[in-house]
Design an enzyme around this catalytic site. Structure first.
Site, PDB file in Angstrom:
ATOM      1  N   ARG A  48       0.845  -1.206   0.000  1.00 42.35           N
ATOM      2  CA  ARG A  48       0.000   0.000   0.000  1.00 42.35           C
ATOM      3  C   ARG A  48       0.878   1.254   0.000  1.00 42.35           C
ATOM      4  NH1 ARG A  48      -1.601   1.581   4.620  1.00 42.35           N
ATOM      5  NH2 ARG A  48      -2.419  -0.405   5.370  1.00 42.35           N
ATOM      6  N   TYR A 100     -16.386  16.999 -15.108  1.00 40.09           N
ATOM      7  CA  TYR A 100     -16.711  15.572 -15.131  1.00 40.09           C
ATOM      8  C   TYR A 100     -17.749  15.306 -14.031  1.00 40.09           C
ATOM      9  CZ  TYR A 100     -16.165  10.565 -14.426  1.00 40.09           C
ATOM     10  OH  TYR A 100     -16.402   9.226 -14.280  1.00 40.09           O
ATOM     11  N   ASP A 172      -7.166  18.829 -14.329  1.00 40.13           N
ATOM     12  CA  ASP A 172      -7.523  17.474 -14.752  1.00 40.13           C
ATOM     13  C   ASP A 172      -7.206  17.399 -16.251  1.00 40.13           C
ATOM     14  OD1 ASP A 172      -8.816  15.179 -15.716  1.00 40.13           O
ATOM     15  OD2 ASP A 172     -10.372  15.277 -14.184  1.00 40.13           O
ATOM     16  N   LYS A 197      -8.488   6.295 -19.117  1.00 38.58           N
ATOM     17  CA  LYS A 197      -8.869   6.790 -20.437  1.00 38.58           C
ATOM     18  C   LYS A 197      -7.694   6.651 -21.416  1.00 38.58           C
ATOM     19  CE  LYS A 197     -12.511   7.708 -18.038  1.00 38.58           C
ATOM     20  NZ  LYS A 197     -12.778   9.013 -17.458  1.00 38.58           N
TER      21      LYS A 197
END
Ligand SMILES: *Cc1c(COP(=O)(O)O)cnc(C)c1O
Length: 368
Positions: A48, A100, A172, A197
């Protein structure tokens, strides 16, 4: 030695494996690492916190954006969540209006609960930003080109205003990718991506990242990345690393195909409005009967998401932006007739022929 983009896209953060000579970064499918003595590791102790395949991806993403520090997350939303987690109750954020849908949702339905405040403005107008900034403003959140209306914000002009007020700018960069736009070079403090994406590009895994040059902000983000734990697994890191190697080539063809599709849609009698910023491969348009269009496409796939080798399209009002309140959606101009195309890598002639027949069916449906 500072290499150019296409060289970095193959090499950054990915030296040949020291132990075996493997030319590709291995998928270290492990959750934990042997310690040499208590508290002394070889640089990795628990996956992690840090992980070799993820570290390669993080260094890789940073290099592509021309920055020092990258962090990888299990999704774009996890990356956005981490950036917002650095704020406190009472802090204020100025953000792009036609954002978004998921970003809008986590801002207004999740972080607002903890007392973080948001003002949404048309960031293509720098004066609107100036007016919205308050003494408590910590972040200016830009999405450009915006989603789904593809409005383009002048990053440098916005950064200049934000800096004057001691506000950090986050961009972004999912739609443009570092192939077409590098916000850090334009003065932005942090870049976030949904690597789901274009960066991965093959519709086969989720991912997100943050990239920055700011030591303090990076350390803060790294702390929250580990504290929250929304990190990608080794296999997903591998897939994204593999995707990036062809990012530049893919973007070239995505963009070339999009230009051909824009030429076809421009002036088409079933298209009442066309949105295309002049670059990139997302194209939106308004048509009278989006449902007939959606029902009749054969090659284009009706699906959420974008940036895939496969051409996708969506109906923002009922899909990507359904999480936005209807009145907000209307006020920012996301109409019920809007269709958003994510132009893939198929032969543009086949894509256009399919659009043509789907729009003709739409016209017949309208005439009835
Ligand atoms: C998809 C997307 C996100 C969210 O990313 P996920 O990987 O789906 O969590 C954030 N911003 C933009 C612009 C996006 O397109």
């Amino acid at each position: 030695m500072s290499y150019r983009f296409d060289t970095l896209a193959i090499h950054a953060g990915q030296p040949n494996d020291e132990r075996t000579g493997a030319v590709t970064v291995p998928v270290y499918q492990t959750s934990t690492f042997q310690q040499l003595e208590p508290g002394v590791s070889r640089g990795f102790d628990y996956s992690r916190t840090a992980h070799p395949t993820r570290q390669a991806l993080e260094q890789h993403l940073a290099a592509l954006e021309g920055a020092r520090y990258g962090l990888a997350f299990s999704s774009g939303m996890a990356a956005i969540h981490c950036v917002l987690s650095t704020l406190r109750s009472g802090d204020h954020v100025v953000a792009t209006q036609d954002l978004y849908g998921g970003a809008w949702r986590i801002f207004t339905k999740y972080f607002a609960k903890f007392g973080v405040e948001f003002t949404f403005v048309d960031t293509t107008d720098p004066f609107a930003i100036e007016k919205a900034i308050q003494p408590t403003t910590q972040l200016l959140w830009l999405e450009t080109p915006s989603n789904p209306l593809l409005k383009v914000t002048d990053i440098s002009a916005c950064v200049a205003i934000a800096r004057r007020h001691g506000v950090r700018t986050v961009v972004d960069n999912t739609f443009a990718t570092p192939v077409l736009q590098r916000p850090i070079e334009l003065g932005a403090d942090v870049v976030v991506h949904s690597t789901t994406k274009y960066i991965n590009g093959h519709s086969d895994c989720l991912g997100g990242c943050t990239v920055t040059n700011d030591d303090l902000f990076y350390n803060n983000l790294k702390f929250f990345q580990n504290a929250i734990g929304a990190v990608p697994g080794p296999q997903d890191c591998f897939l994204i690393l593999r995707g990036i190697k062809t990012l530049s080539l893919r973007m070239e063809k995505h963009c070339a195909n999009a230009r051909k599709i824009v030429d076809f849609l421009r002036g088409h009698e079933q298209v009442s409005r066309l949105y295309y910023p002049g670059f990139g491969a997302i194209v939106s348009f308004e048509t009278d009967d989006p449902l007939a269009f959606a029902a009749n496409t054969k090659l284009w796939t009706l699906a959420e998401s974008l940036g895939s080798v496969k051409s996708l399209f969506c109906h923002p009002a009922t899909m990507t932006h359904a999480s936005m309140d209807a009145d907000v959606r209307k006020s920012v101009g996301i109409g019920d007739g809007l269709i958003r195309l994510s132009v893939g890598l198929e032969d543009a002639r086949d894509l256009i022929e399919d659009l043509e027949q789907a729009l003709v069916v739409g016209r017949i449906a309208c005439a009835r």
